[in-house]
Design an enzyme around this catalytic site. Structure first.
Site, short mmCIF file in Angstrom:
data_model
loop_
_atom_site.label_atom_id
_atom_site.label_comp_id
_atom_site.label_asym_id
_atom_site.label_seq_id
_atom_site.Cartn_x
_atom_site.Cartn_y
_atom_site.Cartn_z
N LYS A 22 -1.60 -1.77 -0.26
CA LYS A 22 -1.91 -0.63 0.63
C LYS A 22 -1.43 0.67 0.01
O LYS A 22 -2.17 1.65 -0.05
CB LYS A 22 -1.21 -0.85 1.99
CG LYS A 22 -1.17 0.40 2.85
CD LYS A 22 -0.51 0.14 4.18
CE LYS A 22 0.98 0.40 4.22
NZ LYS A 22 1.37 1.82 4.10
N ASN A 23 -0.19 0.67 -0.46
CA ASN A 23 0.40 1.92 -0.94
C ASN A 23 -0.15 2.38 -2.28
O ASN A 23 0.12 3.50 -2.71
CB ASN A 23 1.93 1.81 -0.99
CG ASN A 23 2.53 1.76 0.40
OD1 ASN A 23 1.83 1.94 1.39
ND2 ASN A 23 3.83 1.52 0.48
N CYS A 116 8.14 10.13 13.08
CA CYS A 116 7.87 8.81 12.50
C CYS A 116 8.99 7.88 12.95
O CYS A 116 10.14 8.29 13.06
CB CYS A 116 7.83 8.98 10.99
SG CYS A 116 8.10 7.51 10.07
N ARG A 121 11.08 12.22 8.04
CA ARG A 121 10.40 12.09 6.74
C ARG A 121 9.73 13.42 6.44
O ARG A 121 8.55 13.61 6.73
CB ARG A 121 9.36 10.96 6.79
CG ARG A 121 9.99 9.60 6.89
CD ARG A 121 8.95 8.52 7.07
NE ARG A 121 8.29 8.15 5.83
CZ ARG A 121 7.37 7.19 5.76
NH1 ARG A 121 7.02 6.54 6.83
NH2 ARG A 121 6.81 6.88 4.60
N ASP A 304 11.14 -0.80 2.29
CA ASP A 304 10.13 -1.48 3.11
C ASP A 304 10.48 -2.95 3.36
O ASP A 304 9.96 -3.57 4.29
CB ASP A 304 8.75 -1.40 2.43
CG ASP A 304 8.11 -0.03 2.62
OD1 ASP A 304 8.65 0.78 3.39
OD2 ASP A 304 7.07 0.22 1.98
N ARG A 396 -1.60 -2.27 10.42
CA ARG A 396 -1.75 -1.12 9.51
C ARG A 396 -1.51 -1.56 8.06
O ARG A 396 -2.09 -0.98 7.14
CB ARG A 396 -0.71 -0.03 9.85
CG ARG A 396 -1.03 0.75 11.10
CD ARG A 396 -0.06 1.90 11.25
NE ARG A 396 0.04 2.67 10.02
CZ ARG A 396 1.03 3.48 9.72
NH1 ARG A 396 2.02 3.66 10.55
NH2 ARG A 396 1.04 4.13 8.57
C1 UD1 Z 1 6.26 5.77 0.55
C2 UD1 Z 1 5.63 4.54 1.13
C3 UD1 Z 1 6.55 3.88 2.14
C4 UD1 Z 1 7.92 3.63 1.52
C5 UD1 Z 1 8.45 4.90 0.87
C6 UD1 Z 1 9.73 4.64 0.07
C7 UD1 Z 1 3.27 4.99 1.05
C8 UD1 Z 1 2.01 5.27 1.81
N1 UD1 Z 1 4.38 4.89 1.78
O1 UD1 Z 1 6.44 6.70 1.63
O2 UD1 Z 1 5.97 2.65 2.54
O3 UD1 Z 1 8.81 3.23 2.55
O4 UD1 Z 1 7.50 5.44 -0.05
O5 UD1 Z 1 9.50 3.69 -0.91
O6 UD1 Z 1 3.26 4.79 -0.15
N2 UD1 Z 1 11.67 13.03 1.07
C9 UD1 Z 1 12.09 14.31 1.34
N3 UD1 Z 1 11.16 15.31 1.30
C10 UD1 Z 1 9.84 15.09 0.98
C11 UD1 Z 1 9.44 13.78 0.69
C12 UD1 Z 1 10.37 12.75 0.74
O7 UD1 Z 1 13.25 14.55 1.63
O8 UD1 Z 1 9.07 16.04 0.93
C13 UD1 Z 1 12.65 11.91 1.09
C14 UD1 Z 1 12.39 10.93 2.24
O9 UD1 Z 1 12.96 11.35 3.44
C15 UD1 Z 1 13.04 9.67 1.68
C16 UD1 Z 1 12.76 9.77 0.17
O10 UD1 Z 1 12.48 11.14 -0.08
O11 UD1 Z 1 14.43 9.71 1.88
C17 UD1 Z 1 11.64 8.91 -0.34
O12 UD1 Z 1 10.51 9.08 0.47
P1 UD1 Z 1 9.04 8.99 -0.12
O13 UD1 Z 1 9.05 8.19 -1.36
O14 UD1 Z 1 8.44 10.35 -0.18
O15 UD1 Z 1 8.29 8.19 1.01
P2 UD1 Z 1 6.74 8.21 1.30
O16 UD1 Z 1 5.98 8.61 0.08
O17 UD1 Z 1 6.50 8.96 2.56
#
Ligand code: UD1
Length: 417
Positions: A22-23, A116, A121, A304, A396
């Protein structure tokens, strides 16, 4: 509303085939925007989130069609660079269209994702990265408005590795003028898969899979064909489902290297596994050992899978301490697992799990994809019947999970269709 009804007990046994990730599929679907024309994607899982991304691409003007296990995406006539609130709020990954829309149209209007279930996030890294590439970004009425005549390569340093932000900035940078360097990039396999697809479209990217990615901008990209990598979180789910039931399961069509952190942790719990090229065989144990866990960025133990490890520890012989550095508040599964008779204490974002002899079935509620999967796992071993509501969360991210589990001997059925 649909629910799963599970009667716990049977040890899983047999072979399960892992679906496409999915990701990896979601950002690759978004990336097709960058090459006007027809892209064919193979091994795309049939999931609610994939349907949501397809819906979003159609709103933007693309044609998206299922072809067997694949998808045909035609982005020739895309003309509406916008992602509305109702889609982005149901699936945060909709935010992935921001970088590609900006790269192709020079402007984009994408809703902020909002709240969320797994804690705060933010999208500040995405915005900071795109601003560094020269985009003008304003926030208005809950939407991000991004504009740029042509983006310019820049050095982008993330505070912590982020899958979403690395992907978005990479997709914007591939057609920027000059060179972009992303430091402290995520090393996740899904990011590497996205980079591989962008390279097929004509992008020049070096270093994907390391913490420093270098992108040399090209004028434009073309459509491409690609196949989606196996889902490592689904692989982990069946590994842990095998482990919790003490079953013998052959997990086929997976990539063992992508789940090494999980394999190591299960070995620490005493579980025996045999690895093949694209298969893992897990051999059940009478009672699993306890192992502490700290979920961290890849190649560390995935956040995850943390809820699933928590479920496994509920029936381990001994106590364990579990925390999550990626999403420290990701513990909505704890109260539900306790309803099944688990003994978990949550204090200061640390779960202390005291293993019990057995769980007992009860009505419980899924609050997100993986919290839901953790409840399914617990239900597989809980005495009597467990009813899980709000399974749309599970749908999902898991393709036909009840069919795959039933084929392994689990007693699980979907009700309320
Ligand atoms: C993706 C995955 C999700 C997984 C996560 C971490 C998808 C669709 N989803 O989510 O399943 O749980 O990676 O492996 O691929 N952060 C910030 N600011 C930002 C962006 C992120 O502070 O602008 C922080 C987040 O709060 C978190 C960390 O960075 O602590 C990692 O998050 P991130 O890798 O961005 O998660 P997603 O891409 O949303």
């Amino acid at each position: 509303m649909e629910r799963f009804v599970i009667t716990g007990g049977p040890r899983l046994s047999g072979r399960v085939l892992i679906s496409g990730s999915k990701n990896a599929a979601l950002p690759i679907m978004a990336a097709t925007i960058l090459g006007a024309g027809q892209s064919r994607l193979e091994n795309v899982p049939d999931l609610r989130d994939v349907a949501t991304m397809a819906k979003l691409l159609r709103l933007i003007g693309a044609e998206v069609r299922r072809e067997g296990h694949g998808l045909l995406v035609d982005t020739e006539h895309c003309s509406h660079p916008e992602a509305p609130y109702d889609l982005v709020s149901t699936m945060r990954a909709s935010f992935y269209v921001l970088g590609p829309l900006l790269g192709r149209f020079g402007r984009a209007r994408v809703s902020l994702p909002g709240g969320c279930a797994i804690g705060p996030r933010p999208v500040d890294f995405h915005i900071k990265g795109l601003r560094a590439l020269g985009a003008t970004i304003t926030l208005d009425g809950g939407y991000v408005l991004a504009e740029a005549d042509r983006l310019k390569g820049a050095r982008v340093v993330f505070d912590i590795p982020s899958m979403g932000a690395t992907a978005n900035v990479m997709m914007a940078a591939v057609t920027a003028e000059g060179t972009t360097v992303i430091e402290n990039a995520t090393k996740e396999p899904e990011l590497v898969a996205l980079a591989d697809f962008l390279v097929k479209m004509g992008a020049k990217i070096d270093g994907a899979g390391t913490d420093r990615i270098e992108i040399e901008g090209v004028k434009s990209l073309s459509p491409a064909d690609g196949s989606i990598i196996p889902d490592r979180i689904e692989t982990a789910t069946f590994l842990l489902a095998g482990a919790i039931t003490g079953g013998n399961v052959d997990i086929a069509g997976c990539c063992p290297e992508h789940v090494s952190a999980i394999i190591n942790k299960l070995e620490e719990c005493g579980v025996k596994m045999t690895l093949g090229g694209s298969a893992i065989r897990i051999e059940g144990l009478e009672r699993i050992g306890a192992a502490d866990l700290v979920a961290t960025a890849y190649p560390g133990y995935p956040t995850d899978v943390q809820p699933l490890h928590t479920a496994l520890m509920c029936i381990a012989s001994g106590s364990s301490v579990i925390s999550d550095t990626v999403f420290p508040d990701r513990f909505t599964h704890v109260a539900e697992l306790n309803r099944l008779g688990a003994q978990i204490m949550l204090e200061d974002k640390v779960a202390v799990v005291k293993g019990v002899e057995e769980l007992r079935g009860a009505p419980v509620m899924a609050s997100d994809i993986r919290a839901g999967a953790a409840l399914v796992m617990a239900g597989l071993v809980a005495r009597g019947q467990t009813q899980i509501s709000r399974i749309y969360h599970i749908d999902r991210g898991y393709e036909r999970i009840e069919e795959k589990l039933s084929a392994l001997g689990a007693q699980i059925r979907r009700e309320g269709k």
